[in-house]
Motif scaffolding. Structure first.
Motif, short mmCIF file in Angstrom:
data_model
loop_
_atom_site.label_atom_id
_atom_site.label_comp_id
_atom_site.label_asym_id
_atom_site.label_seq_id
_atom_site.Cartn_x
_atom_site.Cartn_y
_atom_site.Cartn_z
N ALA A 1 -59.07 -47.70 -32.16
CA ALA A 1 -57.77 -47.85 -31.50
C ALA A 1 -57.31 -49.29 -31.37
CB ALA A 1 -57.82 -47.20 -30.11
N GLY A 2 -58.24 -50.23 -31.42
CA GLY A 2 -57.85 -51.64 -31.29
C GLY A 2 -57.38 -52.27 -32.58
N MET A 3 -57.13 -51.47 -33.60
CA MET A 3 -56.79 -52.00 -34.92
C MET A 3 -55.51 -52.83 -34.96
SD MET A 3 -55.37 -48.56 -36.87
CE MET A 3 -56.68 -47.48 -36.31
N VAL B 1 -47.35 -52.06 -26.84
CA VAL B 1 -47.02 -51.39 -28.10
C VAL B 1 -48.27 -51.25 -28.97
CG1 VAL B 1 -45.65 -51.49 -30.22
CG2 VAL B 1 -44.64 -52.20 -28.04
N SER B 2 -49.06 -52.31 -29.05
CA SER B 2 -50.23 -52.29 -29.94
C SER B 2 -51.25 -51.25 -29.49
CB SER B 2 -50.88 -53.67 -30.01
OG SER B 2 -51.36 -54.08 -28.75
N ILE B 3 -51.51 -51.16 -28.18
CA ILE B 3 -52.49 -50.18 -27.72
C ILE B 3 -51.91 -48.77 -27.78
CG2 ILE B 3 -51.96 -50.12 -25.23
CD1 ILE B 3 -55.05 -50.23 -24.80
N GLY B 4 -50.58 -48.66 -27.58
CA GLY B 4 -49.94 -47.36 -27.68
C GLY B 4 -49.96 -46.82 -29.09
N VAL B 5 -49.61 -47.67 -30.06
CA VAL B 5 -49.62 -47.25 -31.46
C VAL B 5 -51.05 -46.97 -31.92
CG1 VAL B 5 -49.12 -47.97 -33.82
CG2 VAL B 5 -47.49 -48.47 -31.99
N GLY B 6 -51.98 -47.83 -31.53
CA GLY B 6 -53.37 -47.62 -31.91
C GLY B 6 -53.90 -46.31 -31.36
N SER B 7 -53.57 -46.01 -30.11
CA SER B 7 -54.02 -44.76 -29.49
C SER B 7 -53.45 -43.56 -30.22
CB SER B 7 -53.61 -44.73 -28.01
OG SER B 7 -54.19 -45.80 -27.30
N LEU B 8 -52.17 -43.63 -30.58
CA LEU B 8 -51.52 -42.54 -31.29
C LEU B 8 -52.18 -42.30 -32.65
CD1 LEU B 8 -49.28 -40.44 -31.61
CD2 LEU B 8 -47.78 -42.29 -32.45
N VAL B 9 -52.42 -43.38 -33.37
CA VAL B 9 -53.00 -43.26 -34.72
C VAL B 9 -54.38 -42.63 -34.66
CG1 VAL B 9 -53.91 -44.57 -36.68
CG2 VAL B 9 -51.66 -45.14 -35.73
N VAL B 10 -55.23 -43.07 -33.73
CA VAL B 10 -56.59 -42.53 -33.70
C VAL B 10 -56.62 -41.09 -33.21
CG1 VAL B 10 -57.68 -44.78 -33.50
CG2 VAL B 10 -57.10 -43.51 -31.40
N CYS B 11 -55.68 -40.73 -32.34
CA CYS B 11 -55.60 -39.33 -31.91
C CYS B 11 -55.20 -38.43 -33.08
CB CYS B 11 -54.61 -39.17 -30.76
SG CYS B 11 -55.25 -39.73 -29.16
N ALA C 1 -53.87 -28.05 -32.79
CA ALA C 1 -52.68 -28.67 -32.21
C ALA C 1 -52.48 -28.24 -30.77
CB ALA C 1 -51.45 -28.31 -33.04
N MET C 2 -52.92 -27.04 -30.42
CA MET C 2 -52.71 -26.51 -29.07
C MET C 2 -53.34 -27.39 -28.00
SD MET C 2 -50.77 -23.91 -29.37
CE MET C 2 -50.94 -23.07 -27.79
N TYR C 3 -54.46 -28.05 -28.32
CA TYR C 3 -55.04 -28.95 -27.32
C TYR C 3 -54.89 -30.42 -27.70
CZ TYR C 3 -59.18 -29.31 -30.39
OH TYR C 3 -60.02 -29.55 -31.45
N MET C 4 -54.78 -30.72 -29.00
CA MET C 4 -54.69 -32.12 -29.39
C MET C 4 -53.32 -32.74 -29.13
SD MET C 4 -57.42 -33.67 -30.15
CE MET C 4 -56.53 -35.16 -30.64
N VAL C 5 -52.26 -31.95 -29.18
CA VAL C 5 -50.93 -32.51 -28.89
C VAL C 5 -50.86 -32.99 -27.43
CG1 VAL C 5 -48.47 -32.00 -28.66
CG2 VAL C 5 -49.71 -31.29 -30.72
N PRO C 6 -51.17 -32.12 -26.45
CA PRO C 6 -51.16 -32.64 -25.07
C PRO C 6 -52.21 -33.71 -24.82
CG PRO C 6 -51.98 -30.36 -25.14
CD PRO C 6 -51.40 -30.66 -26.48
N GLU C 7 -53.37 -33.59 -25.46
CA GLU C 7 -54.41 -34.60 -25.30
C GLU C 7 -53.92 -35.95 -25.82
OE1 GLU C 7 -58.75 -35.62 -24.75
OE2 GLU C 7 -57.70 -33.78 -24.29
N THR C 8 -53.19 -35.93 -26.92
CA THR C 8 -52.65 -37.18 -27.48
C THR C 8 -51.64 -37.81 -26.53
OG1 THR C 8 -52.99 -36.44 -29.76
CG2 THR C 8 -51.33 -38.15 -29.41
N LEU C 9 -50.74 -37.00 -26.00
CA LEU C 9 -49.74 -37.52 -25.06
C LEU C 9 -50.40 -38.15 -23.84
CD1 LEU C 9 -47.11 -34.64 -25.18
CD2 LEU C 9 -46.90 -36.90 -26.21
N ILE C 10 -51.39 -37.45 -23.29
CA ILE C 10 -52.10 -37.95 -22.12
C ILE C 10 -52.82 -39.25 -22.44
CG2 ILE C 10 -54.07 -37.49 -20.59
CD1 ILE C 10 -53.26 -34.52 -20.70
N THR C 11 -53.46 -39.31 -23.60
CA THR C 11 -54.23 -40.48 -23.99
C THR C 11 -53.34 -41.70 -24.22
OG1 THR C 11 -55.93 -39.11 -25.02
CG2 THR C 11 -55.83 -41.41 -25.71
N VAL C 12 -52.24 -41.52 -24.93
CA VAL C 12 -51.33 -42.64 -25.20
C VAL C 12 -50.74 -43.18 -23.90
CG1 VAL C 12 -49.17 -43.31 -26.30
CG2 VAL C 12 -50.80 -41.89 -27.55
#
Length: 215
Positions: free
Chosen positions: A106-108, A118-128, A183-194
């Motif tokens: 995520a720190g890429m 922005v950098s940590i948000g984009v990194g978090s989204l990409v790795v999710c 997607a049923m769990y990864m979509v909300p998990e991604t939103l929460i994580t970002v």
């Protein structure tokens, strides 16, 4: 404190925190989906912090350690019960080791995007998204045989399930099943994580440490 000792101590604490946050899901019924999969509350954010603070190499290693812990916990709850040996082996490699190791990347964008939010948000989204891709691959290759059950008996909307079964079969059905199931769990998990990663970066002490410490 010696820098190496500090890194190990912080990593151990953050990995433990992520593990506890993942375990809390067991006590919140609505986060556990009726047909499998669960949504955790910020459990991946500690891994993201480690990656952003110490670099993607250390983050990847931390993700592997976290994955080993999740696998061990899953084994004690019988998650592999009744599964064939090859399914267990490849599920461990994909759903636990690789799926969580990629979170450590995520720190890429730390040194590529100047704005830390922005950098940590984009990194978090990409790795999710990468984690989702790994789970989809595993689901299609290892658990595709559950597709018909999922679309008929797994709590899936009847009309939608019938339409999918009429339109797809075989390998295609297995991929459709895996795409939807994960997607049923990864979509909300991604939103929460970002959101969690961006919010934690708003804490001045954490942001300053993350921005000044070198990998």
């Amino acid at each position: 404190m010696n820098p190496k000792t500090r890194r190990l101590t912080e990593s151990a604490l953050l990995i433990a925190l992520g593990t506890v946050l993942a375990l809390l899901t067991n006590y919140i019924p609505f986060l556990n989906l009726p047909y499998g999969g669960s949504i955790t509350i910020f459990s991946m954010v500690p891994l993201i912090i480690l990656s952003y603070r110490y670099g993607i190499g250390w983050g990847f290693f931390s993700g592997l350690v976290f994955g080993v812990l999740q696998m061990a916990i899953g084994a004690t709850t019988g998650v592999f019960a009744g599964a064939e040996l090859y399914v267990v082996v490849f599920s461990i490699l994909l759903d636990y080791l690789l799926a969580y190791a990629v979170i450590g990347l995520a720190g890429m964008f730390k040194n590529k995007i100047k704005n830390p939010f922005v950098s940590i948000g984009v990194g978090s989204l990409v790795v999710c998204v990468l984690r989702y891709v790994v789970h989809v691959l595993s689901g299609a290759l290892l658990f595709g045989s559950y597709a018909e059950w999922y679309f008929t008996e797994g709590g899936f909307p009847v009309d939608a399930g019938a339409s999918i079964l009429n339109s797809f079969s075989g390998t295609a059905l297995a991929w459709i099943y895996s795409l939807i199931y994960n997607a049923m769990y990864m979509v909300p998990e991604t939103l929460i994580t970002v959101v969690g990663a961006v919010l934690i970066m708003a804490v001045p002490a954490i942001r300053n440490k993350a921005m000044t410490d070198k990998a």
